[in-house]
Design an enzyme around this catalytic site. Sequence first.
Site, PDB file in Angstrom:
ATOM      1  N   CYS A  36       0.825  -1.225   0.000  1.00 25.59           N
ATOM      2  CA  CYS A  36       0.000   0.000   0.000  1.00 25.59           C
ATOM      3  C   CYS A  36       0.855   1.270   0.000  1.00 25.59           C
ATOM      4  CB  CYS A  36      -0.932   0.014   1.205  1.00 25.59           C
ATOM      5  SG  CYS A  36      -1.923  -1.470   1.306  1.00 25.59           S
ATOM      6  N   ASN A  63     -10.093  -0.808  -2.402  1.00 22.78           N
ATOM      7  CA  ASN A  63      -8.693  -0.665  -2.009  1.00 22.78           C
ATOM      8  C   ASN A  63      -7.826  -1.258  -3.116  1.00 22.78           C
ATOM      9  OD1 ASN A  63      -6.129  -1.009  -0.963  1.00 22.78           O
ATOM     10  ND2 ASN A  63      -6.808  -1.792   1.027  1.00 22.78           N
ATOM     11  N   HIS A  85      -3.998   6.736   1.678  1.00 23.98           N
ATOM     12  CA  HIS A  85      -4.231   5.453   1.000  1.00 23.98           C
ATOM     13  C   HIS A  85      -5.670   5.039   1.279  1.00 23.98           C
ATOM     14  CE1 HIS A  85      -4.312   1.329  -0.048  1.00 23.98           C
ATOM     15  NE2 HIS A  85      -4.223   0.881   1.198  1.00 23.98           N
TER      16      HIS A  85
HETATM   17  O1  UT7 Z   1      -4.652  -1.675   2.459  1.00 22.69           O
HETATM   18  C1  UT7 Z   1      -3.922  -2.331   3.446  1.00 22.69           C
HETATM   19  C2  UT7 Z   1      -4.351  -1.966   4.769  1.00 22.69           C
HETATM   20  N1  UT7 Z   1      -5.606  -2.557   5.092  1.00 22.69           N
HETATM   21  C3  UT7 Z   1      -6.370  -1.990   5.975  1.00 22.69           C
HETATM   22  O2  UT7 Z   1      -6.014  -0.939   6.450  1.00 22.69           O
HETATM   23  C4  UT7 Z   1      -7.628  -2.685   6.442  1.00 22.69           C
HETATM   24  C5  UT7 Z   1      -7.703  -2.568   7.929  1.00 22.69           C
HETATM   25  N2  UT7 Z   1      -8.801  -3.291   8.541  1.00 22.69           N
HETATM   26  C6  UT7 Z   1     -10.106  -3.015   8.278  1.00 22.69           C
HETATM   27  O3  UT7 Z   1     -10.400  -2.171   7.447  1.00 22.69           O
HETATM   28  C7  UT7 Z   1     -11.165  -3.733   9.053  1.00 22.69           C
HETATM   29  O4  UT7 Z   1     -10.541  -4.471  10.069  1.00 22.69           O
HETATM   30  C8  UT7 Z   1     -12.077  -4.670   8.212  1.00 22.69           C
HETATM   31  C9  UT7 Z   1     -12.949  -3.838   7.295  1.00 22.69           C
HETATM   32  C10 UT7 Z   1     -11.214  -5.604   7.392  1.00 22.69           C
HETATM   33  C11 UT7 Z   1     -12.958  -5.468   9.111  1.00 22.69           C
HETATM   34  O5  UT7 Z   1     -13.730  -4.620   9.934  1.00 22.69           O
HETATM   35  P1  UT7 Z   1     -13.847  -4.921  11.497  1.00 22.69           P
HETATM   36  O6  UT7 Z   1     -14.792  -3.934  12.026  1.00 22.69           O
HETATM   37  O7  UT7 Z   1     -12.463  -4.911  12.051  1.00 22.69           O
HETATM   38  O8  UT7 Z   1     -14.510  -6.351  11.516  1.00 22.69           O
HETATM   39  P2  UT7 Z   1     -13.918  -7.700  12.137  1.00 22.69           P
HETATM   40  O9  UT7 Z   1     -12.796  -8.219  11.315  1.00 22.69           O
HETATM   41  O10 UT7 Z   1     -13.665  -7.502  13.568  1.00 22.69           O
HETATM   42  O11 UT7 Z   1     -15.158  -8.655  11.949  1.00 22.69           O
HETATM   43  C12 UT7 Z   1     -16.402  -8.392  12.585  1.00 22.69           C
HETATM   44  C13 UT7 Z   1     -17.357  -9.473  12.168  1.00 22.69           C
HETATM   45  C14 UT7 Z   1     -16.808 -10.886  12.342  1.00 22.69           C
HETATM   46  O12 UT7 Z   1     -17.861 -11.703  12.751  1.00 22.69           O
HETATM   47  P3  UT7 Z   1     -18.023 -12.101  14.311  1.00 22.69           P
HETATM   48  O13 UT7 Z   1     -16.761 -12.818  14.666  1.00 22.69           O
HETATM   49  O14 UT7 Z   1     -18.189 -10.810  15.042  1.00 22.69           O
HETATM   50  O15 UT7 Z   1     -19.240 -12.971  14.321  1.00 22.69           O
HETATM   51  C15 UT7 Z   1     -16.391 -11.274  10.937  1.00 22.69           C
HETATM   52  O16 UT7 Z   1     -16.436 -12.668  10.721  1.00 22.69           O
HETATM   53  O17 UT7 Z   1     -17.659  -9.342  10.776  1.00 22.69           O
HETATM   54  C16 UT7 Z   1     -17.450 -10.598  10.124  1.00 22.69           C
HETATM   55  N3  UT7 Z   1     -17.018 -10.326   8.744  1.00 22.69           N
HETATM   56  C17 UT7 Z   1     -17.897 -10.145   7.752  1.00 22.69           C
HETATM   57  N4  UT7 Z   1     -19.248 -10.176   7.718  1.00 22.69           N
HETATM   58  C18 UT7 Z   1     -19.839  -9.926   6.537  1.00 22.69           C
HETATM   59  C19 UT7 Z   1     -15.767 -10.193   8.271  1.00 22.69           C
HETATM   60  N5  UT7 Z   1     -15.813  -9.920   6.951  1.00 22.69           N
HETATM   61  C20 UT7 Z   1     -17.135  -9.896   6.619  1.00 22.69           C
HETATM   62  C21 UT7 Z   1     -17.806  -9.657   5.413  1.00 22.69           C
HETATM   63  N6  UT7 Z   1     -19.146  -9.682   5.424  1.00 22.69           N
HETATM   64  N7  UT7 Z   1     -17.165  -9.381   4.261  1.00 22.69           N
END
Ligand code: UT7
Length: 334
Positions: free
Chosen positions: A114, A291, A261
Amino acid sequence: MAIRSFIAGIGHFLPPQTVTNFDLEKVINTTDEWIQQRSGIQTRHHVEPGTGASDLGTQAALKAIEDAQIDASEIDFIIAATLSPDHYFPGIGVMIQANLGLFPIGALDVRNQCSGFIYGLSVADQYIKAGTYKKILLVAAEVQSPNLDYSDDGRDIAVLFGDGGAAVILEAYEGEDKDKGILSTHLFSDGRFFKDLWMEVPSPREKPVFSYDMIDSKRCFPKMNGRHVFINAVEKMPDAVNTALAQNQLSIEDVDHLIPHQANDRISLMVAKKLGIPVEKVIRNIDHIGNTTAASIPIALDEALKEGRVKEGDLVVLTAFGSGFTWASAVIRW
Ligand code: UT7
């Protein structure tokens, strides 16, 4: 006057296929609501099979060359940033060189994910400042959609990433305006966390380098510790911007446009809040681009220029954070 580099031309190219969150709902256990709430993304672009990062990069390069109003033969050197090269080796720089017919100038590949565009910008800037090259083509291009895990295990990443390419022509500035051009670049990394966002295999550390087990275990797909990446992104990007502003004896009030980014709209908004910059000054296009890793900043910059948002004399600050971890900032007087 010391030599300074400036962006003389810019262009971007997106594959024609637009993929909405509703399209993804059909192949991934996800919802439009989840994706929009967590990331701000509505659509992204995916390539058709047979298209690589070098193809997107070449199309973007042609646009940047046209925008700079130069002949391609004037380019001295190529830098290409990608985490998704067409092949394991060689890099895409030489493929772009071949497509443009620019033999035998050097072509360097940058592998900083990135942060790849700002790392590449920094390298190009140093070469121009040193007088080594006068016109450098810097390309950032990614094709990520073919190698995402569309199952529950990879849905956090699969909904975020998009494909796209962008390019700029960096030139030595020969005009009278002593403030114009790239004022600074700052690069950082912390390799202790490389496993927080990585694609583990194929790897020469293993024998065989490729195996069915790698596919079955899903180690061949990108994996991310999303929360840890998020926490670091909202801390390190403001740090990088503040370091850059301090070095240039500028304050956040002097900044006309901040281009973070485009990893996640929530990250961009939190970075803006931490820096104390009004949200209207933050360029955000993740809603329709997703992204695109190394390509995200130059795509956003090109869109902002074409919309007339960025004007001559504006102070533009870029910042990135991603896999490595790597992070960076650049200050540009347009
Ligand atoms: O470009 C490189 C740098 N990348 C980044 O900067 C990305 C950084 N991270 C993020 O943007 C966020 O962490 C995400 C968008 C990837 C995820 O958001 P979050 O609020 O951190 O969600 P999480 O990973 O804690 O997941 C919350 C819930 C989980 O379910 P449970 O365990 O609470 O039941 C996941 O399994 O959301 C679930 N989940 C989804 N649900 C529906 C994860 N991905 C999805 C999805 N659709 N695509």
